[in-house]
Design a protein around this motif. Structure first.
Motif, PDB file in Angstrom:
ATOM      1  N   VAL A 100       0.847  -1.191   0.000  1.00  0.00           N
ATOM      2  CA  VAL A 100       0.000   0.000   0.000  1.00  0.00           C
ATOM      3  C   VAL A 100       0.881   1.239   0.000  1.00  0.00           C
ATOM      4  CG1 VAL A 100      -1.974  -1.069   1.148  1.00  0.00           C
ATOM      5  CG2 VAL A 100      -0.136  -0.081   2.535  1.00  0.00           C
ATOM      6  N   GLU A 101       0.265   2.381  -0.118  1.00  0.00           N
ATOM      7  CA  GLU A 101       1.002   3.640  -0.120  1.00  0.00           C
ATOM      8  C   GLU A 101       1.827   3.773   1.151  1.00  0.00           C
ATOM      9  OE1 GLU A 101       0.140   8.468  -0.487  1.00  0.00           O
ATOM     10  OE2 GLU A 101      -1.515   7.026  -0.538  1.00  0.00           O
ATOM     11  N   LYS A 102       3.048   4.261   0.996  1.00  0.00           N
ATOM     12  CA  LYS A 102       3.943   4.381   2.139  1.00  0.00           C
ATOM     13  C   LYS A 102       3.637   5.640   2.935  1.00  0.00           C
ATOM     14  CE  LYS A 102       7.860   1.776   0.281  1.00  0.00           C
ATOM     15  NZ  LYS A 102       9.311   1.773   0.047  1.00  0.00           N
ATOM     16  N   VAL A 103       3.250   5.446   4.190  1.00  0.00           N
ATOM     17  CA  VAL A 103       3.000   6.560   5.104  1.00  0.00           C
ATOM     18  C   VAL A 103       3.541   6.181   6.469  1.00  0.00           C
ATOM     19  CG1 VAL A 103       0.931   7.339   3.872  1.00  0.00           C
ATOM     20  CG2 VAL A 103       0.711   5.686   5.723  1.00  0.00           C
ATOM     21  N   PRO A 104       3.805   7.157   7.351  1.00  0.00           N
ATOM     22  CA  PRO A 104       4.283   6.849   8.702  1.00  0.00           C
ATOM     23  C   PRO A 104       3.320   5.928   9.445  1.00  0.00           C
ATOM     24  CG  PRO A 104       4.548   9.182   8.237  1.00  0.00           C
ATOM     25  CD  PRO A 104       3.748   8.620   7.101  1.00  0.00           C
ATOM     26  N   LEU A 105       3.878   5.098  10.299  1.00  0.00           N
ATOM     27  CA  LEU A 105       3.104   4.065  10.997  1.00  0.00           C
ATOM     28  C   LEU A 105       1.838   4.625  11.648  1.00  0.00           C
ATOM     29  CD1 LEU A 105       4.520   1.233  13.221  1.00  0.00           C
ATOM     30  CD2 LEU A 105       2.646   2.630  14.065  1.00  0.00           C
ATOM     31  N   HIS A 106       1.952   5.779  12.330  1.00  0.00           N
ATOM     32  CA  HIS A 106       0.795   6.279  13.075  1.00  0.00           C
ATOM     33  C   HIS A 106      -0.292   6.853  12.178  1.00  0.00           C
ATOM     34  CE1 HIS A 106       2.930  10.054  12.383  1.00  0.00           C
ATOM     35  NE2 HIS A 106       1.866  10.723  12.792  1.00  0.00           N
ATOM     36  N   ASP A 112      -5.714  -0.270   5.159  1.00  0.00           N
ATOM     37  CA  ASP A 112      -4.453  -0.610   4.497  1.00  0.00           C
ATOM     38  C   ASP A 112      -3.719  -1.693   5.275  1.00  0.00           C
ATOM     39  OD1 ASP A 112      -5.054   1.268   2.616  1.00  0.00           O
ATOM     40  OD2 ASP A 112      -3.366   2.594   3.038  1.00  0.00           O
ATOM     41  N   TYR A 113      -3.692  -1.538   6.583  1.00  0.00           N
ATOM     42  CA  TYR A 113      -3.049  -2.561   7.428  1.00  0.00           C
ATOM     43  C   TYR A 113      -3.701  -3.925   7.206  1.00  0.00           C
ATOM     44  CZ  TYR A 113      -1.612  -5.137  11.593  1.00  0.00           C
ATOM     45  OH  TYR A 113      -1.129  -6.101  12.442  1.00  0.00           O
ATOM     46  N   GLU A 114      -5.018  -3.947   7.205  1.00  0.00           N
ATOM     47  CA  GLU A 114      -5.734  -5.212   7.056  1.00  0.00           C
ATOM     48  C   GLU A 114      -5.505  -5.831   5.683  1.00  0.00           C
ATOM     49  OE1 GLU A 114      -9.740  -4.164   7.988  1.00  0.00           O
ATOM     50  OE2 GLU A 114      -9.409  -4.243  10.166  1.00  0.00           O
ATOM     51  N   LEU A 115      -5.460  -5.005   4.632  1.00  0.00           N
ATOM     52  CA  LEU A 115      -5.207  -5.527   3.293  1.00  0.00           C
ATOM     53  C   LEU A 115      -3.852  -6.205   3.212  1.00  0.00           C
ATOM     54  CD1 LEU A 115      -5.790  -5.812   0.241  1.00  0.00           C
ATOM     55  CD2 LEU A 115      -4.784  -3.536  -0.044  1.00  0.00           C
ATOM     56  N   VAL A 116      -2.827  -5.541   3.728  1.00  0.00           N
ATOM     57  CA  VAL A 116      -1.473  -6.087   3.657  1.00  0.00           C
ATOM     58  C   VAL A 116      -1.351  -7.356   4.493  1.00  0.00           C
ATOM     59  CG1 VAL A 116       0.924  -5.666   4.285  1.00  0.00           C
ATOM     60  CG2 VAL A 116      -0.368  -3.907   3.094  1.00  0.00           C
ATOM     61  N   SER A 147       8.764 -13.778   0.542  1.00  0.00           N
ATOM     62  CA  SER A 147       8.895 -12.712   1.523  1.00  0.00           C
ATOM     63  C   SER A 147       9.432 -11.495   0.773  1.00  0.00           C
ATOM     64  CB  SER A 147       9.805 -13.140   2.669  1.00  0.00           C
ATOM     65  OG  SER A 147       9.963 -12.104   3.615  1.00  0.00           O
ATOM     66  N   SER A 148      10.469 -10.866   1.273  1.00  0.00           N
ATOM     67  CA  SER A 148      11.024  -9.654   0.671  1.00  0.00           C
ATOM     68  C   SER A 148      12.273  -9.290   1.444  1.00  0.00           C
ATOM     69  CB  SER A 148       9.986  -8.525   0.774  1.00  0.00           C
ATOM     70  OG  SER A 148      10.567  -7.260   0.536  1.00  0.00           O
ATOM     71  N   VAL A 149      13.098  -8.410   0.857  1.00  0.00           N
ATOM     72  CA  VAL A 149      14.166  -7.839   1.678  1.00  0.00           C
ATOM     73  C   VAL A 149      13.554  -7.141   2.889  1.00  0.00           C
ATOM     74  CG1 VAL A 149      15.838  -7.574  -0.174  1.00  0.00           C
ATOM     75  CG2 VAL A 149      14.225  -5.731   0.273  1.00  0.00           C
ATOM     76  N   GLY A 150      12.281  -6.722   2.744  1.00  0.00           N
ATOM     77  CA  GLY A 150      11.559  -6.134   3.868  1.00  0.00           C
ATOM     78  C   GLY A 150      11.240  -7.130   4.957  1.00  0.00           C
ATOM     79  N   GLY A 151      11.459  -8.405   4.707  1.00  0.00           N
ATOM     80  CA  GLY A 151      11.341  -9.416   5.754  1.00  0.00           C
ATOM     81  C   GLY A 151      12.645  -9.654   6.482  1.00  0.00           C
ATOM     82  N   LEU A 152      13.725  -9.026   5.990  1.00  0.00           N
ATOM     83  CA  LEU A 152      15.055  -9.194   6.583  1.00  0.00           C
ATOM     84  C   LEU A 152      15.563  -7.918   7.230  1.00  0.00           C
ATOM     85  CD1 LEU A 152      16.669 -11.203   3.633  1.00  0.00           C
ATOM     86  CD2 LEU A 152      15.868 -12.129   5.821  1.00  0.00           C
ATOM     87  N   VAL A 153      15.231  -6.777   6.637  1.00  0.00           N
ATOM     88  CA  VAL A 153      15.654  -5.487   7.171  1.00  0.00           C
ATOM     89  C   VAL A 153      14.463  -4.534   7.095  1.00  0.00           C
ATOM     90  CG1 VAL A 153      18.069  -5.778   6.492  1.00  0.00           C
ATOM     91  CG2 VAL A 153      16.459  -4.726   4.901  1.00  0.00           C
ATOM     92  N   ALA A 154      14.541  -3.452   7.842  1.00  0.00           N
ATOM     93  CA  ALA A 154      13.457  -2.476   7.858  1.00  0.00           C
ATOM     94  C   ALA A 154      13.768  -1.291   6.959  1.00  0.00           C
ATOM     95  CB  ALA A 154      13.208  -1.984   9.280  1.00  0.00           C
ATOM     96  N   ALA A 158       6.896   2.002   5.954  1.00  0.00           N
ATOM     97  CA  ALA A 158       6.388   0.769   5.352  1.00  0.00           C
ATOM     98  C   ALA A 158       6.092  -0.273   6.426  1.00  0.00           C
ATOM     99  CB  ALA A 158       7.393   0.217   4.349  1.00  0.00           C
ATOM    100  N   ALA A 159       5.649   0.154   7.594  1.00  0.00           N
ATOM    101  CA  ALA A 159       5.523  -0.742   8.738  1.00  0.00           C
ATOM    102  C   ALA A 159       4.639  -1.964   8.490  1.00  0.00           C
ATOM    103  CB  ALA A 159       5.028   0.033   9.958  1.00  0.00           C
ATOM    104  N   PRO A 160       3.435  -1.818   7.942  1.00  0.00           N
ATOM    105  CA  PRO A 160       2.617  -3.025   7.732  1.00  0.00           C
ATOM    106  C   PRO A 160       3.286  -4.025   6.794  1.00  0.00           C
ATOM    107  CG  PRO A 160       1.268  -1.052   7.569  1.00  0.00           C
ATOM    108  CD  PRO A 160       2.696  -0.596   7.568  1.00  0.00           C
ATOM    109  N   TYR A 161       3.883  -3.523   5.721  1.00  0.00           N
ATOM    110  CA  TYR A 161       4.538  -4.407   4.763  1.00  0.00           C
ATOM    111  C   TYR A 161       5.731  -5.106   5.408  1.00  0.00           C
ATOM    112  CZ  TYR A 161       6.710  -5.975   0.410  1.00  0.00           C
ATOM    113  OH  TYR A 161       7.267  -6.748  -0.581  1.00  0.00           O
ATOM    114  N   ILE A 162       6.541  -4.348   6.131  1.00  0.00           N
ATOM    115  CA  ILE A 162       7.704  -4.929   6.811  1.00  0.00           C
ATOM    116  C   ILE A 162       7.262  -6.010   7.787  1.00  0.00           C
ATOM    117  CG2 ILE A 162       9.621  -4.443   8.388  1.00  0.00           C
ATOM    118  CD1 ILE A 162      10.031  -3.282   5.603  1.00  0.00           C
ATOM    119  N   ALA A 163       6.227  -5.715   8.574  1.00  0.00           N
ATOM    120  CA  ALA A 163       5.726  -6.688   9.547  1.00  0.00           C
ATOM    121  C   ALA A 163       5.221  -7.945   8.851  1.00  0.00           C
ATOM    122  CB  ALA A 163       4.617  -6.059  10.384  1.00  0.00           C
TER     123      ALA A 163
END
Length: 257
Positions: A100-106, A112-116, A147-154, A158-163
């Motif tokens: 989803v679109e990249k925005v700060p976690l808060h 968007d969180y639920e979709l990811v 997974s993704s490099v986002g599964g290895l580093v932050a 992109a918090a939902p995607y990283i998680a």
């Protein structure tokens, strides 16, 4: 390609999710070139039909099933289609995913969180649940999760995607340990920047973003989807027979920096 490599998946029945474009479509081509029969799964039937037609025209054995990996019953039906059509399921490449679109976690909208999370985590869970059931019935198999490099580093915003991609690696390890005694291998790939449909659109709209992305890549480029698909095919083959519970970074060295 060597004769051995070309036949690495000969006679195997492989289910591929997210198969209508990008890495999934490339995997359909790579897996059939290596001798597999494939069942292609996504929500976009028009693209699946076109790809199946292309593969069959090249002499491959392929079929498709429309399903949303977020819905367990639809996944069950896709796996049943594979077993009913080809008699068993030998391997699966769980590649469907969402961002989803990249925005700060808060500021991330709940939707968007639920979709990811539903696509990237529940989707892999749903797939493995039904794939493992089929593989246990036939004496074993192999599974590769994307997974993704986002599964290895932050990275930032992109918090939902990283998680979600960290969770995919956790599910992969858990399943690998649990089902190794039953002849089922489970691994993950962690692609870096790849020239998927979404990335190509992003680069077209923002050429400067393409240069920024390349500046953070040791090889100075993005992967072609086929390069990622080749890694998944290797993990599904007997050439990786002693590899399970692993996450293979296909990132041009991105996570080495």
């Amino acid at each position: 390609m060597s004769g051995e490599g070309a036949a690495a998946l000969a006679g195997r029945v492989v289910l591929i999710t997210g198969a209508s474009s990008g890495i999934g479509a490339a995997a359909a081509r790579v897996f059939t070139e290596q001798g597999a029969s494939v069942v292609l799964v996504s929500r976009r039937e028009d693209r699946l039909r076109a790809l199946v037609g292309e593969l069959r025209a090249a002499g491959a054995e392929a079929s498709h099933h429309v399903a949303d990996v977020r819905v367990g019953e639809e996944v069950r039906q896709a796996v049943s289609h594979a077993v009913d059509t080809y008699g068993r399921l030998d391997a699966a490449f769980n590649n469907a995913g969402a961002g989803v679109e990249k925005v700060p976690l808060h500021l991330v909208p709940e939707a968007d969180y639920e979709l990811v999370m539903d696509t990237n985590v529940r989707g892999v869970w749903n797939c493995m649940t039904h794939e493992i059931t089929a593989m246990l019935a036939s004496g074993g198999g192999t599974i590769v999760n994307t997974s993704s490099v986002g599964g290895l580093v932050a990275s930032s915003v992109a918090a939902p995607y990283i998680a979600s991609k960290h969770a995919v690696i956790g599910l992969t390890k858990a399943a690998a340990v649990e089902y190794a005694p039953h002849g089922i291998r489970v691994n993950a790939i962690a692609p870096g920047l790849t020239r998927s449909e979404m990335v190509e659109q992003w680069f077209t709209l923002s050429p400067e973003a393409e240069q920024r992305a390349y500046s953070s890549a040791p090889q100075g480029r993005a992967a072609d989807p086929r390069e990622v698909a080749e890694a998944a095919a290797w993990l599904c083959s007997d050439r990786a027979s002693f590899v399970t519970g692993a996450t293979l970074a296909v990132d041009g060295g991105r996570t080495a920096w």
